[in-house]
Scaffold this active site. Sequence first.
Site, PDB file in Angstrom:
ATOM      1  N   SER A 191       3.954 -29.040  -2.737  1.00 46.58           N
ATOM      2  CA  SER A 191       5.371 -28.766  -2.488  1.00 46.58           C
ATOM      3  C   SER A 191       5.943 -29.612  -1.355  1.00 46.58           C
ATOM      4  O   SER A 191       7.090 -29.428  -0.980  1.00 46.58           O
ATOM      5  CB  SER A 191       5.583 -27.273  -2.165  1.00 46.58           C
ATOM      6  OG  SER A 191       4.932 -26.941  -0.966  1.00 46.58           O
ATOM      7  N   THR A 206       0.826  -1.214   0.000  1.00 43.86           N
ATOM      8  CA  THR A 206       0.000   0.000   0.000  1.00 43.86           C
ATOM      9  C   THR A 206       0.854   1.256   0.000  1.00 43.86           C
ATOM     10  O   THR A 206       0.586   2.210  -0.733  1.00 43.86           O
ATOM     11  CB  THR A 206      -0.941  -0.002   1.224  1.00 43.86           C
ATOM     12  OG1 THR A 206      -1.769  -1.167   1.175  1.00 43.86           O
ATOM     13  CG2 THR A 206      -1.824   1.237   1.230  1.00 43.86           C
ATOM     14  N   LYS A 213      10.584 -19.619   1.259  1.00 50.47           N
ATOM     15  CA  LYS A 213      10.873 -20.884   1.925  1.00 50.47           C
ATOM     16  C   LYS A 213      12.310 -20.934   2.428  1.00 50.47           C
ATOM     17  O   LYS A 213      12.577 -21.409   3.542  1.00 50.47           O
ATOM     18  CB  LYS A 213      10.605 -22.048   0.976  1.00 50.47           C
ATOM     19  CG  LYS A 213       9.119 -22.207   0.629  1.00 50.47           C
ATOM     20  CD  LYS A 213       8.893 -23.290  -0.423  1.00 50.47           C
ATOM     21  CE  LYS A 213       7.417 -23.417  -0.766  1.00 50.47           C
ATOM     22  NZ  LYS A 213       7.163 -24.415  -1.811  1.00 50.47           N
TER      23      LYS A 213
END
Length: 764
Positions: free
Chosen positions: A664, A358, A707
């Site tokens: 995954s 934002t 990750k």
Amino acid sequence: MDYSLLVMLLKDLVILPLQEIKLELKDDISKKIIKLSDKKYNSRVLVVSPKTESEDPSINDLPKIGVVAYIKNKLELSNGNLRVTLKGEKRSKIISYEAFSKEIIDAHMHDIVLPKFEETGEMVLKDKLKEAVIEYINSDASISNSILKVINDNDDLNLLTDAITTFLPLNTYKKLEYMQELNSEKRAIALIKDIKTEIKYLQLEERIDNNVQIHLSKEQEEYYYREKIKEIEKLLGNKSKEENEYDEYFDKLSKLDLNDKVKAKIHNELEKLKVTPVSSPEYSVIRNYIDWTLSLPWDTSSKENLNTKTVLNALNKSHYGMTEVKEKIEDYINGKLINENITSPIICLVGPPGVGKTTIANSIAKALNREFYKVSVGGLNDAIELVGNRRTYLGALPGKIIQGIKKCGTNNPVILIDEIDKMVKDYKGDPASALLDILDTTQNKTFIDNYIEEPFDLSKVLFILTANNKDDIPWTLYDRLDIIELSSYTAFEKIDIAKKHILPKIYNELNIKKKITIKDETLLYLIDNWTRESGVRNLTRILRTLVIKVISANKSMTVNSDDLLKFLKEPFNKDEIKCANVAGIVNALAWTPMGGVPIKIECAIYNGEEKVIVTGSLGDTLKESIYVATSYIKENDYVSGTTFFNRTIHIHLLDGATKKDGPSCGIAITTAILSKLLDIKVSDKISFTGEIGLKGDILRIGGLKEKLIAAYNNNIETVYIPEDNKKDLKDVPSQIKEKLNIKLVSNYESIFKDIFAKEIKNTK
């Protein structure tokens, strides 16, 4: 002669000598004043009117002139009120006010010696005053002539002026002026002037009434007073309010650069407004519509800043990283310099909360010198919110986009559409389809809001969208968006952001000139122990608290790790993901809209029915990964073919309250099952991410950067990732790649050799 009387305060009411007034007293204080005055002060009371409108005036607000009044009679009513009649006797000069009791005021005063005047001049004034009163009474038959007997029987100018003042319809303030004026000649002159003014007012009113009656029919009686006002305006040479408004509307319309069709539509509405009665419900509907259409910036644009260097410097100053966003804005500016009519890109920023989606949109607007407006569509399920109501509905309004355009005052603002992945499609409509008309550059040149009903060009607007999860972005929009993924920040990036952006902003907000010193290792300690987030929102809040507490404590301006424990609340209990010292438990890495997270996968195998049990709030895709893993193991010779006979495999993913899905975790699940079957422990310093096929192929996954950051933050040392993700490593910070042992694998065979083959050989 000096004397004292109790004071009665009359707000909005003035009594004059010779005047009688009737009062119904409800409050106990006024009743007590009347009873005390009747007993101890010969039924006299001093009546004064405060100079202020306050409900509780002070002594300083009380005048120096009052009227002594005689309590002519009093009557206690059945409702507990006291009805009294007071008659004014004379004016009196107040020397001082004192407290008679806690609630009652006592006035010390003396009689006023009235000035004497030359007899002839006084006689002339009396005659003029009487003539004026008679003329006033004759000017309107509805005026009572009861005053005539009083003025004919009374030759005292002082009493005569008081009697006439009581008779005239003067307001309270005017009567108060007459009461406080001691000079009767001055009162007489002022009364003559006021009476003449009243006579002129009555004559003018009669003239207006006569003019109105000429044009008035029986069907127009309800418009009587409106016509009366119009006649007054005509006599004054002024246009009516409505006529002035029509002129303003037509003037605005003539100055707008609109196509003929839109102009004709608004012109017709103005003509319709002119002949619609103000009292008609349709009048406000038409007027609101005209106000909206004429206030829209049809032909008004902000002058855009197209200096690439200036814009990029501004964005670099306000935001760390976000290279792809800045490159997209740079390309847009360069395109504008080539062709100013180039269409704006539809940028969609995807990333976890707190990474600056934002704020970068707001910064882009400021850097480009455009207005900024935010529209939140999270949870929106009604397309009407975006495209407006038909104006025939009660309380109809344009949609959020047109409302934003009007508020910005330009037709080329930056409009942020926040949380598009959280829109809802139900029986009320499909907001995504409505948003398509707004965003699509092939359609939005002629966007029609239901309320405005005429095409408005939105092609100059720079739309920036935000989402937490790109998989939840409606497919009707997806292929039209320039998707830019904003990943989680590493601890090192957060340190840079804190030093270059967050702390300077906090100093500026708090107007702090002497800055505190926080070393990198202290910031790292704070980030590791007090924040659990992908972005920097919580870090900003904690740093603001820290700065305020350090400045308030007036301590050393250098903050170390020990100071953090002193000034901040207890740190988080850091949950480093560790596997128990048993086989069948491994670490996996997953991506969520909040960033990368570690997941612990547990496997239990026991005698029973030959089946697979899955728990831990798993989605369908993740369940399929488990079935693929078991089939892969069964097909290969990693274990004896009879191993699965009459045995139940239970796969559990910890943190069952969190919904988990996605392709995954295949290789992690396979490793957990093999670890349990082979009774070989897997180090808690190893983690896996990647999907597996039935033939052992390792498939590409998304969210690699998040990750690997999660692995680094949880003290994992080795990570197995698909070889097809090798090109994604360029986006991973160098600090992460240096600390982690990243192994690229294309088939599960290589993982089996690394994890299990050596242990199996040693066992044999």
